[in-house]
Design an enzyme around this catalytic site. Structure first.
Site, PDB file in Angstrom:
ATOM      1  N   ASP A   1      -0.859  -5.364   5.829  1.00  0.00           N
ATOM      2  CA  ASP A   1      -1.788  -6.012   5.173  1.00  0.00           C
ATOM      3  C   ASP A   1      -1.472  -5.637   3.611  1.00  0.00           C
ATOM      4  O   ASP A   1      -1.062  -5.017   3.023  1.00  0.00           O
ATOM      5  CB  ASP A   1      -2.919  -5.130   5.462  1.00  0.00           C
ATOM      6  CG  ASP A   1      -3.180  -3.771   4.962  1.00  0.00           C
ATOM      7  OD1 ASP A   1      -2.458  -3.021   4.882  1.00  0.00           O
ATOM      8  OD2 ASP A   1      -4.332  -3.004   4.179  1.00  0.00           O
ATOM      9  N   GLU A   2      -2.331  -6.382   3.363  1.00  0.00           N
ATOM     10  CA  GLU A   2      -1.971  -7.757   2.005  1.00  0.00           C
ATOM     11  C   GLU A   2      -0.788  -6.672   1.135  1.00  0.00           C
ATOM     12  O   GLU A   2      -0.511  -6.328  -0.359  1.00  0.00           O
ATOM     13  CB  GLU A   2      -3.415  -6.047   1.087  1.00  0.00           C
ATOM     14  CG  GLU A   2      -4.657  -6.537   1.856  1.00  0.00           C
ATOM     15  CD  GLU A   2      -5.854  -6.014   1.274  1.00  0.00           C
ATOM     16  OE1 GLU A   2      -6.436  -6.210   1.021  1.00  0.00           O
ATOM     17  OE2 GLU A   2      -5.338  -4.460   1.185  1.00  0.00           O
ATOM     18  N   CYS A   3       0.426  -7.441   1.226  1.00  0.00           N
ATOM     19  CA  CYS A   3       1.186  -7.512   1.026  1.00  0.00           C
ATOM     20  C   CYS A   3       2.183  -7.834   0.020  1.00  0.00           C
ATOM     21  O   CYS A   3       3.071  -8.935   0.355  1.00  0.00           O
ATOM     22  CB  CYS A   3       2.398  -7.390   1.803  1.00  0.00           C
ATOM     23  SG  CYS A   3       2.286  -6.027   2.975  1.00  0.00           S
TER      24      CYS A   3
ATOM     25  N   HIS B   1       0.288  -1.369   0.199  1.00  0.00           N
ATOM     26  CA  HIS B   1       0.641  -0.301   0.034  1.00  0.00           C
ATOM     27  C   HIS B   1       0.325   1.039  -0.305  1.00  0.00           C
ATOM     28  O   HIS B   1       0.211   2.284   0.893  1.00  0.00           O
ATOM     29  CB  HIS B   1      -0.895   0.050   0.926  1.00  0.00           C
ATOM     30  CG  HIS B   1      -2.312  -1.073   0.869  1.00  0.00           C
ATOM     31  ND1 HIS B   1      -3.458  -0.877   0.074  1.00  0.00           N
ATOM     32  CD2 HIS B   1      -1.882  -2.286   1.543  1.00  0.00           C
ATOM     33  CE1 HIS B   1      -3.758  -2.219   0.806  1.00  0.00           C
ATOM     34  NE2 HIS B   1      -3.157  -2.520   1.722  1.00  0.00           N
TER      35      HIS B   1
ATOM     36  N   GLU C   1      -2.472  -9.973   9.738  1.00  0.00           N
ATOM     37  CA  GLU C   1      -0.907 -11.161   8.507  1.00  0.00           C
ATOM     38  C   GLU C   1       0.434 -10.736   9.091  1.00  0.00           C
ATOM     39  O   GLU C   1       0.696 -11.732   8.919  1.00  0.00           O
ATOM     40  CB  GLU C   1      -1.255 -10.254   6.565  1.00  0.00           C
ATOM     41  CG  GLU C   1      -1.904 -10.608   5.844  1.00  0.00           C
ATOM     42  CD  GLU C   1      -3.362  -9.212   5.664  1.00  0.00           C
ATOM     43  OE1 GLU C   1      -3.492  -9.185   7.649  1.00  0.00           O
ATOM     44  OE2 GLU C   1      -3.730  -8.102   5.047  1.00  0.00           O
TER      45      GLU C   1
END
Ligand code: TNX
Length: 511
Positions: free
Chosen positions: A311-313, A230, A344
């Site tokens: 998050d969401e890496c 992000h 995460e």
């Protein structure tokens, strides 16, 4: 007599006797800050100004006091025909007692001989929160929301006894906080938002103003710098710090569905895909950047927490991700702050031991997200619960509205936001392992305060109850009770200027 409509439901509430009339003669006595808050609330709700400092008290007195000794943030409120007393264990408790009083204020219709007016039903309330941390989150990165909107959001949250405002300050689409150590971030990476909308950023004075406004309403500010993914916006200011975007099928699919262009290194990203960006994990220049950014953020932020994202890496290998989260949580702990990360990071060993995990999976966990969340508690730290299918405030409740998303189990309802228990989400993690509850508002589809209100209200009230009230199973902690109580708040919300969505699941009072 029905139980008065208080949301979140108090720990204990009993009804007794004749109501307290609120008139121009009502005297307000005691703590000056609390009295000012109460007067503002009474004026907004009644359109007049009953309860002035000069009220003679001939129709009764509202006494506001702080008496240390009780649980943090607790208060006791009693009302009968001649007096109302609100006693807080601390200033926050007294403030929450006043929010309850605002909800209790009822319009009377008037009978022959008695004019219509306002009253407080006779009650005895003893109240304290179930969880220490009760947060709302506002994403100012996907769409920028300025100081006035943030203040309005704080007022709304405070009225439901939330005590933390998490600001999601950075994401692929923009960097929203001015930093003296890295001025290029806002100079080069703040001017755009999702969908080609204008961007913006908070100056340091803006940020301080938000913190002070929140503090006056007993909220801390929890700033988030989302790392190491992000982070596309950083590539506009410091291209040497970021990897090339990783274009997965999922990225293509989201852009096909919602429009916009694929991400290009060093150019503004205005679409909604996630998971493609990563900082260069091993570069010394990245370490220097993190030391500057997080050091300055810690200095600017009086609250105890810094949120580091995580998050969401999907553009970072699991090994690099783990090494990075270990390094960055240790850096923040060394700055004297408690790190928070999305769940995460629970996959990494050796996080700074105080690191709080924020769980954003479903109420019934899937895909091993619960295992990652549990790791924080096993390590001796705690969790913040933000189950997406229950309290993500950006989930759609109206399939035809342009507002909101549907990835967390489709179009949602207020009942779904209500019917869950924080202690029953992650197996093996009960109240002791839970720091609290937070309701996030991601703003891919959210442009202004009207959009915010329409998505957030009424469901945020369910999140408030999950964070504050006794566990489901206690008296009054049912959907039927909540439904009636929240419906009764419609007129108060309207008088406070809150453009809530009158969901058909709830019978809304009109007066
Ligand atoms: C997931 S949940 C995200 C955000 C999106 C949101 C939209 C989480 C930690 N990350 O990047 O904005 O979904 O609902």
């Amino acid at each position: 007599m029905p139980t008065p409509a208080v949301v979140p439901l108090p720990a204990s509430i009993a009804r007794r006797g004749a109501p307290f009339p609120v008139t121009a003669e009502t005297a307000i006595a005691g703590d000056a800050d609390a009295a000012a808050h109460l007067r503002t609330l009474l004026a907004a709700r009644t359109g007049a100004a009953p309860g002035s400092a000069t009220g003679s008290g001939s129709t009764g007195t509202i006494a506001l006091t702080i008496a240390p000794g009780g649980a943090p943030e607790s208060y006791r409120l009693t009302a009968d025909a001649t007096a109302v007393t609100v006693t807080g264990a601390d200033a926050a408790g007294l403030f929450y007692g006043i929010q309850t009083l605002g909800q209790l204020l009822t319009k009377t219709t008037g009978t022959t001989g008695t004019p219509a007016g306002w009253e407080i039903p006779a009650v005895e309330i003893d109240d304290a929160p179930r969880f220490a941390y009760r947060g709302v989150m506002l994403d100012v990165a996907r769409h920028f929301h300025g100081v006035d909107t943030v203040k309005a959001f704080i007022d709304r949250a405070a009225s439901l006894k939330f005590n933390a405002l998490h600001l999601h300050l950075t994401d692929d689409q923009g960097w929203r906080l001015e930093l003296r150590s890295r001025p290029e971030l806002t100079a080069k990476a703040s001017s755009t938002s999702v969908g080609g909308d204008p961007g913006g950023f908070f100056t340091q004075d803006d940020y301080r103003e938000i913190i002070a406004y929140a503090a006056a309403r007993h909220l801390i500010v929890v700033p988030e710098i989302d790392l190491p993914g992000h982070t596309h916006a950083i590539s506009l200011a410091y291209p040497e710090l970021s990897e090339e975007p990783v274009i997965s099928d999922q990225v293509r699919e989201i852009i096909r569905r919602y429009g916009g262009e694929l991400p290009v290194h060093g150019r503004p990203f205005e679409s909604m895909a996630v998971g493609f960006s990563s900082l260069k994990i091993h570069d010394e220049a990245t370490s220097a950047f993190l030391a500057d950014v997080l050091g300055e953020l810690a200095e600017l932020t009086p609250g105890p927490y810094l949120h580091l994202g995580g998050d969401e890496c999907l553009g970072t290998s699991p090994e690099d991700f783990a090494a990075f989260m270990q390094r960055v949580t240790t850096l923040v702990a060394g700055l004297g702050k408690t790190p928070i990360t999305w769940h995460e990071a629970g996959a990494a060993t050796d996080l700074a031991p105080t690191t709080v995990g924020q769980y954003w999976g479903f109420v019934s966990p899937v895909g091993g997200m619960d295992e990652k969340a549990r790791a924080f508690v096993r390590g001796g730290a705690q969790l913040i619960l933000s189950p997406a299918d229950a309290i993500y405030l950006d989930m759609k409740f109206d399939a035809d509205s342009p507002l909101g998303l549907t990835w967390a189990r489709g179009v949602t309802t207020a009942q779904r936001a209500y019917e869950w228990d924080p202690a029953r989400v992650i197996e093996g993690v009960g109240d002791a392992g839970i720091l609290g509850v937070e309701a996030p508002l991601w703003t891919e589809t959210v442009r202004d305060l009207g959009d915010i209100d329409a998505l957030v209200f009424p469901r945020v009230a369910a999140a408030a109850e999950a964070g504050w009230s006794p566990a489901p199973g206690s008296a009054g902690r049912t959907w039927e009770s909540f439904r009636a109580r929240v419906g009764a708040l419609g007129p108060l919300w309207t008088s406070l200027g809150i453009g809530f969505t009158p969901l058909p699941e709830i019978d809304w009072a009109t007066d």
